[in-house]
Design a protein around this motif. Structure first.
Motif, PDB file in Angstrom:
ATOM      1  N   ALA A  11       4.296 -16.004  -1.620  1.00 14.21           N
ATOM      2  CA  ALA A  11       4.942 -14.767  -1.179  1.00 14.21           C
ATOM      3  C   ALA A  11       4.467 -13.562  -1.974  1.00 14.21           C
ATOM      4  N   ILE A  12       4.478 -12.411  -1.321  1.00 10.78           N
ATOM      5  CA  ILE A  12       4.179 -11.143  -1.981  1.00 10.78           C
ATOM      6  C   ILE A  12       5.388 -10.824  -2.867  1.00 10.78           C
ATOM      7  N   SER A  13       5.115 -10.355  -4.100  1.00 12.46           N
ATOM      8  CA  SER A  13       6.227 -10.064  -5.000  1.00 12.46           C
ATOM      9  C   SER A  13       6.126  -8.639  -5.541  1.00 12.46           C
ATOM     10  N   THR A  14       5.404  -8.456  -6.617  1.00 10.97           N
ATOM     11  CA  THR A  14       5.328  -7.145  -7.269  1.00 10.97           C
ATOM     12  C   THR A  14       4.178  -6.281  -6.748  1.00 10.97           C
ATOM     13  N   GLN A  15       3.363  -6.819  -5.857  1.00 11.34           N
ATOM     14  CA  GLN A  15       2.220  -6.091  -5.337  1.00 11.34           C
ATOM     15  C   GLN A  15       2.690  -4.937  -4.446  1.00 11.34           C
ATOM     16  N   THR A  16       1.936  -3.851  -4.461  1.00 11.30           N
ATOM     17  CA  THR A  16       2.261  -2.685  -3.641  1.00 11.30           C
ATOM     18  C   THR A  16       1.411  -2.696  -2.379  1.00 11.30           C
ATOM     19  N   LEU A  17       2.071  -2.586  -1.227  1.00 18.04           N
ATOM     20  CA  LEU A  17       1.364  -2.457   0.047  1.00 18.04           C
ATOM     21  C   LEU A  17       0.783  -1.051   0.122  1.00 18.04           C
ATOM     22  N   LEU A  18      -0.540  -0.972   0.240  1.00 21.31           N
ATOM     23  CA  LEU A  18      -1.203   0.324   0.296  1.00 21.31           C
ATOM     24  C   LEU A  18      -1.446   0.788   1.728  1.00 21.31           C
ATOM     25  N   ALA A  19      -1.871  -0.125   2.586  1.00 18.94           N
ATOM     26  CA  ALA A  19      -2.208   0.245   3.963  1.00 18.94           C
ATOM     27  C   ALA A  19      -2.099  -0.979   4.859  1.00 18.94           C
ATOM     28  N   GLU A  20      -1.873  -0.716   6.145  1.00 17.13           N
ATOM     29  CA  GLU A  20      -1.803  -1.781   7.137  1.00 17.13           C
ATOM     30  C   GLU A  20      -2.680  -1.391   8.318  1.00 17.13           C
ATOM     31  N   LEU A  21      -3.664  -2.224   8.604  1.00 16.40           N
ATOM     32  CA  LEU A  21      -4.576  -2.004   9.710  1.00 16.40           C
ATOM     33  C   LEU A  21      -4.348  -3.097  10.738  1.00 16.40           C
ATOM     34  N   ALA A  74      -7.945   1.573  12.296  1.00 18.88           N
ATOM     35  CA  ALA A  74      -7.653   2.184  10.992  1.00 18.88           C
ATOM     36  C   ALA A  74      -6.161   2.449  10.828  1.00 18.88           C
ATOM     37  N   ASP A  75      -5.741   2.567   9.587  1.00 29.68           N
ATOM     38  CA  ASP A  75      -4.396   3.043   9.267  1.00 29.68           C
ATOM     39  C   ASP A  75      -4.531   4.557   9.108  1.00 29.68           C
ATOM     40  N   SER A  76      -3.894   5.310   9.981  1.00 25.42           N
ATOM     41  CA  SER A  76      -4.063   6.769   9.968  1.00 25.42           C
ATOM     42  C   SER A  76      -3.308   7.438   8.830  1.00 25.42           C
ATOM     43  N   SER A  77      -2.386   6.706   8.189  1.00 25.99           N
ATOM     44  CA  SER A  77      -1.597   7.285   7.105  1.00 25.99           C
ATOM     45  C   SER A  77      -1.178   6.177   6.133  1.00 25.99           C
ATOM     46  N   ALA A  78      -1.941   6.017   5.055  1.00 29.24           N
ATOM     47  CA  ALA A  78      -1.663   4.959   4.076  1.00 29.24           C
ATOM     48  C   ALA A  78      -0.237   5.061   3.547  1.00 29.24           C
ATOM     49  N   SER A 137      -9.904   3.209  -3.699  1.00 33.04           N
ATOM     50  CA  SER A 137      -8.862   4.141  -4.147  1.00 33.04           C
ATOM     51  C   SER A 137      -8.164   4.691  -2.912  1.00 33.04           C
ATOM     52  N   ILE A 138      -6.943   4.257  -2.706  1.00 32.13           N
ATOM     53  CA  ILE A 138      -6.171   4.632  -1.522  1.00 32.13           C
ATOM     54  C   ILE A 138      -5.161   5.702  -1.922  1.00 32.13           C
ATOM     55  N   SER A 139      -5.047   6.732  -1.104  1.00 26.40           N
ATOM     56  CA  SER A 139      -4.064   7.799  -1.332  1.00 26.40           C
ATOM     57  C   SER A 139      -3.042   7.780  -0.208  1.00 26.40           C
ATOM     58  N   ALA A 140      -1.767   7.842  -0.576  1.00 22.55           N
ATOM     59  CA  ALA A 140      -0.700   7.863   0.424  1.00 22.55           C
ATOM     60  C   ALA A 140      -0.958   8.986   1.414  1.00 22.55           C
ATOM     61  N   GLY A 141      -0.816   8.667   2.701  1.00 25.54           N
ATOM     62  CA  GLY A 141      -0.996   9.649   3.759  1.00 25.54           C
ATOM     63  C   GLY A 141      -2.419   9.791   4.253  1.00 25.54           C
ATOM     64  N   ALA A 142      -3.388   9.232   3.527  1.00 29.75           N
ATOM     65  CA  ALA A 142      -4.798   9.329   3.929  1.00 29.75           C
ATOM     66  C   ALA A 142      -5.142   8.218   4.919  1.00 29.75           C
TER      67      ALA A 142
END
Length: 135
Positions: A42-52, A74-78, A116-121
């Motif tokens: 299971a996913i625990s402490t990892q942060t979800l950055l984007a979903e495609l 693409a994920d239009s908004s990370a 390097s993923i930026s929120a909203g990108a």
């Protein structure tokens, strides 16, 4: 005597062609470290950055056990900001894990322009291959 079976190109291609359709219309989620030990963990402490999203036919037919993904939406908004180090690919139900893999700008299962993923990108995949090991 050690056990070390080696599979033929035909066998690894059949295995890849059995796994890859599980991702039709599925999800590709990018996460920060730490990577779980396997796709059953299971996913625990990892942060979800984007979903495609994979398309209706996620991969083409494999050759010698290597299948290349068709276009991935693409994920239009990370979701979050961070460094993508691994991914989890899930069936179309969004909950059933199929496989985990590495993320990078080269020499990885999943290739991105930048990890390097930026929120909203927007986040897009450059290339993605699935390789079935010959053993």
């Amino acid at each position: 005597m050690s056990l070390s079976p080696k599979r033929s190109n035909t066998a690894v291609s059949a295995a890849a062609d059995a796994v890859c359709p599980l991702l039709n219309n599925g999800y590709l989620r990018l996460y920060t470290d730490p990577k779980p030990s396997d796709a059953n963990t299971a996913i625990s402490t990892q942060t979800l950055l984007a979903e495609l999203r994979f398309n209706t036919t996620a991969f083409g037919a494999s050759s010698n056990g290597v299948a290349t993904a068709n276009a991935i939406t693409a994920d239009s908004s990370a979701d979050n900001t961070g460094t993508a180090t691994w991914f989890r690919a899930l069936k179309s139900d969004g909950t059933t894990a199929v496989l985990d893999g590495s993320v990078g700008t080269s020499s990885a299962d999943l290739i991105l322009n930048s990890v390097s993923i930026s929120a909203g990108a927007q986040v897009s995949v450059t290339s993605f291959t699935y390789t079935e090991n010959k053993g």
